[in-house]
Motif scaffolding. Sequence first.
Motif, PDB file in Angstrom:
ATOM      1  N   PHE A  11      48.445  45.360  42.884  1.00  0.00           N
ATOM      2  CA  PHE A  11      47.578  45.945  41.854  1.00  0.00           C
ATOM      3  C   PHE A  11      48.429  46.999  41.160  1.00  0.00           C
ATOM      4  N   VAL A  16      49.978  45.178  47.802  1.00  0.00           N
ATOM      5  CA  VAL A  16      48.955  45.094  48.857  1.00  0.00           C
ATOM      6  C   VAL A  16      49.269  43.976  49.844  1.00  0.00           C
ATOM      7  N   PRO A  35      44.205  47.716  60.476  1.00  0.00           N
ATOM      8  CA  PRO A  35      43.663  48.976  59.973  1.00  0.00           C
ATOM      9  C   PRO A  35      43.077  48.846  58.573  1.00  0.00           C
ATOM     10  N   SER A  36      42.221  49.777  58.235  1.00  0.00           N
ATOM     11  CA  SER A  36      41.633  49.854  56.910  1.00  0.00           C
ATOM     12  C   SER A  36      42.746  50.003  55.876  1.00  0.00           C
ATOM     13  N   GLY A  37      42.647  49.249  54.789  1.00  0.00           N
ATOM     14  CA  GLY A  37      43.642  49.339  53.725  1.00  0.00           C
ATOM     15  C   GLY A  37      44.861  48.456  53.937  1.00  0.00           C
ATOM     16  N   SER A  38      44.854  47.657  54.995  1.00  0.00           N
ATOM     17  CA  SER A  38      46.040  46.838  55.286  1.00  0.00           C
ATOM     18  C   SER A  38      46.085  45.562  54.449  1.00  0.00           C
ATOM     19  N   GLY A  39      45.014  45.257  53.702  1.00  0.00           N
ATOM     20  CA  GLY A  39      45.027  44.094  52.811  1.00  0.00           C
ATOM     21  C   GLY A  39      44.193  42.932  53.296  1.00  0.00           C
ATOM     22  N   LYS A  40      43.353  43.150  54.300  1.00  0.00           N
ATOM     23  CA  LYS A  40      42.560  42.047  54.876  1.00  0.00           C
ATOM     24  C   LYS A  40      41.607  41.440  53.846  1.00  0.00           C
ATOM     25  N   SER A  41      40.858  42.299  53.137  1.00  0.00           N
ATOM     26  CA  SER A  41      39.912  41.780  52.135  1.00  0.00           C
ATOM     27  C   SER A  41      40.659  41.094  50.996  1.00  0.00           C
ATOM     28  N   THR A  42      41.749  41.675  50.567  1.00  0.00           N
ATOM     29  CA  THR A  42      42.529  41.078  49.477  1.00  0.00           C
ATOM     30  C   THR A  42      43.029  39.699  49.886  1.00  0.00           C
TER      31      THR A  42
HETATM   32  P1  ADP Z   1      41.298  46.157  53.935  1.00  0.00           P
HETATM   33  O1  ADP Z   1      40.279  45.115  53.660  1.00  0.00           O
HETATM   34  O2  ADP Z   1      42.279  45.775  54.990  1.00  0.00           O
HETATM   35  O3  ADP Z   1      40.692  47.501  54.222  1.00  0.00           O
HETATM   36  P2  ADP Z   1      41.896  45.881  51.113  1.00  0.00           P
HETATM   37  O4  ADP Z   1      42.440  44.516  50.918  1.00  0.00           O
HETATM   38  O5  ADP Z   1      40.493  46.123  50.730  1.00  0.00           O
HETATM   39  O6  ADP Z   1      42.183  46.341  52.612  1.00  0.00           O
HETATM   40  O7  ADP Z   1      42.757  46.916  50.293  1.00  0.00           O
HETATM   41  C1  ADP Z   1      44.165  47.052  50.449  1.00  0.00           C
HETATM   42  C2  ADP Z   1      44.681  48.041  49.417  1.00  0.00           C
HETATM   43  O8  ADP Z   1      44.510  47.495  48.130  1.00  0.00           O
HETATM   44  C3  ADP Z   1      43.966  49.370  49.416  1.00  0.00           C
HETATM   45  O9  ADP Z   1      44.917  50.387  49.183  1.00  0.00           O
HETATM   46  C4  ADP Z   1      43.011  49.233  48.248  1.00  0.00           C
HETATM   47  O10 ADP Z   1      42.722  50.494  47.700  1.00  0.00           O
HETATM   48  C5  ADP Z   1      43.800  48.384  47.289  1.00  0.00           C
HETATM   49  N1  ADP Z   1      42.943  47.572  46.414  1.00  0.00           N
HETATM   50  C6  ADP Z   1      42.088  46.594  46.802  1.00  0.00           C
HETATM   51  N2  ADP Z   1      41.474  46.024  45.738  1.00  0.00           N
HETATM   52  C7  ADP Z   1      41.959  46.661  44.644  1.00  0.00           C
HETATM   53  C8  ADP Z   1      41.745  46.540  43.236  1.00  0.00           C
HETATM   54  N3  ADP Z   1      40.880  45.627  42.738  1.00  0.00           N
HETATM   55  N4  ADP Z   1      42.414  47.355  42.414  1.00  0.00           N
HETATM   56  C9  ADP Z   1      43.300  48.265  42.897  1.00  0.00           C
HETATM   57  N5  ADP Z   1      43.563  48.446  44.215  1.00  0.00           N
HETATM   58  C10 ADP Z   1      42.910  47.659  45.075  1.00  0.00           C
END
Ligand code: ADP
Length: 240
Positions: A11, A16, A35-42
């Motif tokens: 991003f 990420v 951990p939180s922020g590691s990119g799992k959701s992405t």
């Molecule tokens: P997790 O699910 O492991 O907590 P995420 O995949 O949600 O991690 O996020 C990983 C990183 O990407 C975080 O730093 C988050 O702030 C960033 N991020 C996620 N989605 C976006 C987006 N649409 N725009 C900018 N940054 C994003």
Amino acid sequence: MIKIVNLHKSFGHLKVLRGINEEIKPGEVVSVIGPSGSGKSTFLRCINLLEEPTEGDIYIEGEKINDPGSDVNKLRRKVGMVFQQFNLFPHKDVMENICLAPVKLGLTSKQEAEKKARDLLLAVGLPDKDHVYPAQLSGGQKQRVAIARALAMNPDVMLFDEPTSALDPEMVGEVLDVMKHLAEDGMTMVVVTHEMGFAREVSDRVLFMDEGIIMEKRPPAELFDNPQNERTKLFLSKVL
Ligand code: ADP
Ligand code: MG
């Protein structure tokens, strides 16, 4: 079923996902922890193109999905997704929530969709909630409706992004039970979760993600009882 080759997602300047390679076989249940922020959701969101990969390829059933010409709607029919926040339509009742997409996309008649919805509601333990609105349901019930709604599309794969994280503790079990049954029925599943008990009991493999990389991937008993990577050890020491 799913093949991911050298997946990167940034991003802006924020990297990420930094090179993910993974293959998920039909019927496999894979939990993703980290951990939180590691990119799992992405990572999950790239698999159904809610996010567009910056680099790398994703194949579902042999078909490359991140091509300019690929059919996103067809992909989303194959790949169901359940979110932490349910995302039900508040002004539609349970039956309408479940039937909306398959009928709108012309996949089935309204009558067929309603019949299937009743079967699904029975399967998730909510046979009498067909004409109730989301606001009248508990969190656990909402999430079970969200699972039924995703299943109404007859997906080949189900993605779950922390499906129990927004629930009161006493409702976590009823949602995990539905997911466990789905796994036993042979559904291919990728589950981002903080429920280490579920990951251990139900998954075939667990992926530990940190800083946009899969640091370690192994069967749950091995990963939980004998982690090899220092990052995995540190993470598990905090959550177990
Ligand atoms: P997790 O699910 O492991 O907590 P995420 O995949 O949600 O991690 O996020 C990983 C990183 O990407 C975080 O730093 C988050 O702030 C960033 N991020 C996620 N989605 C976006 C987006 N649409 N725009 C900018 N940054 C994003
Ligand atoms: Mg997340």
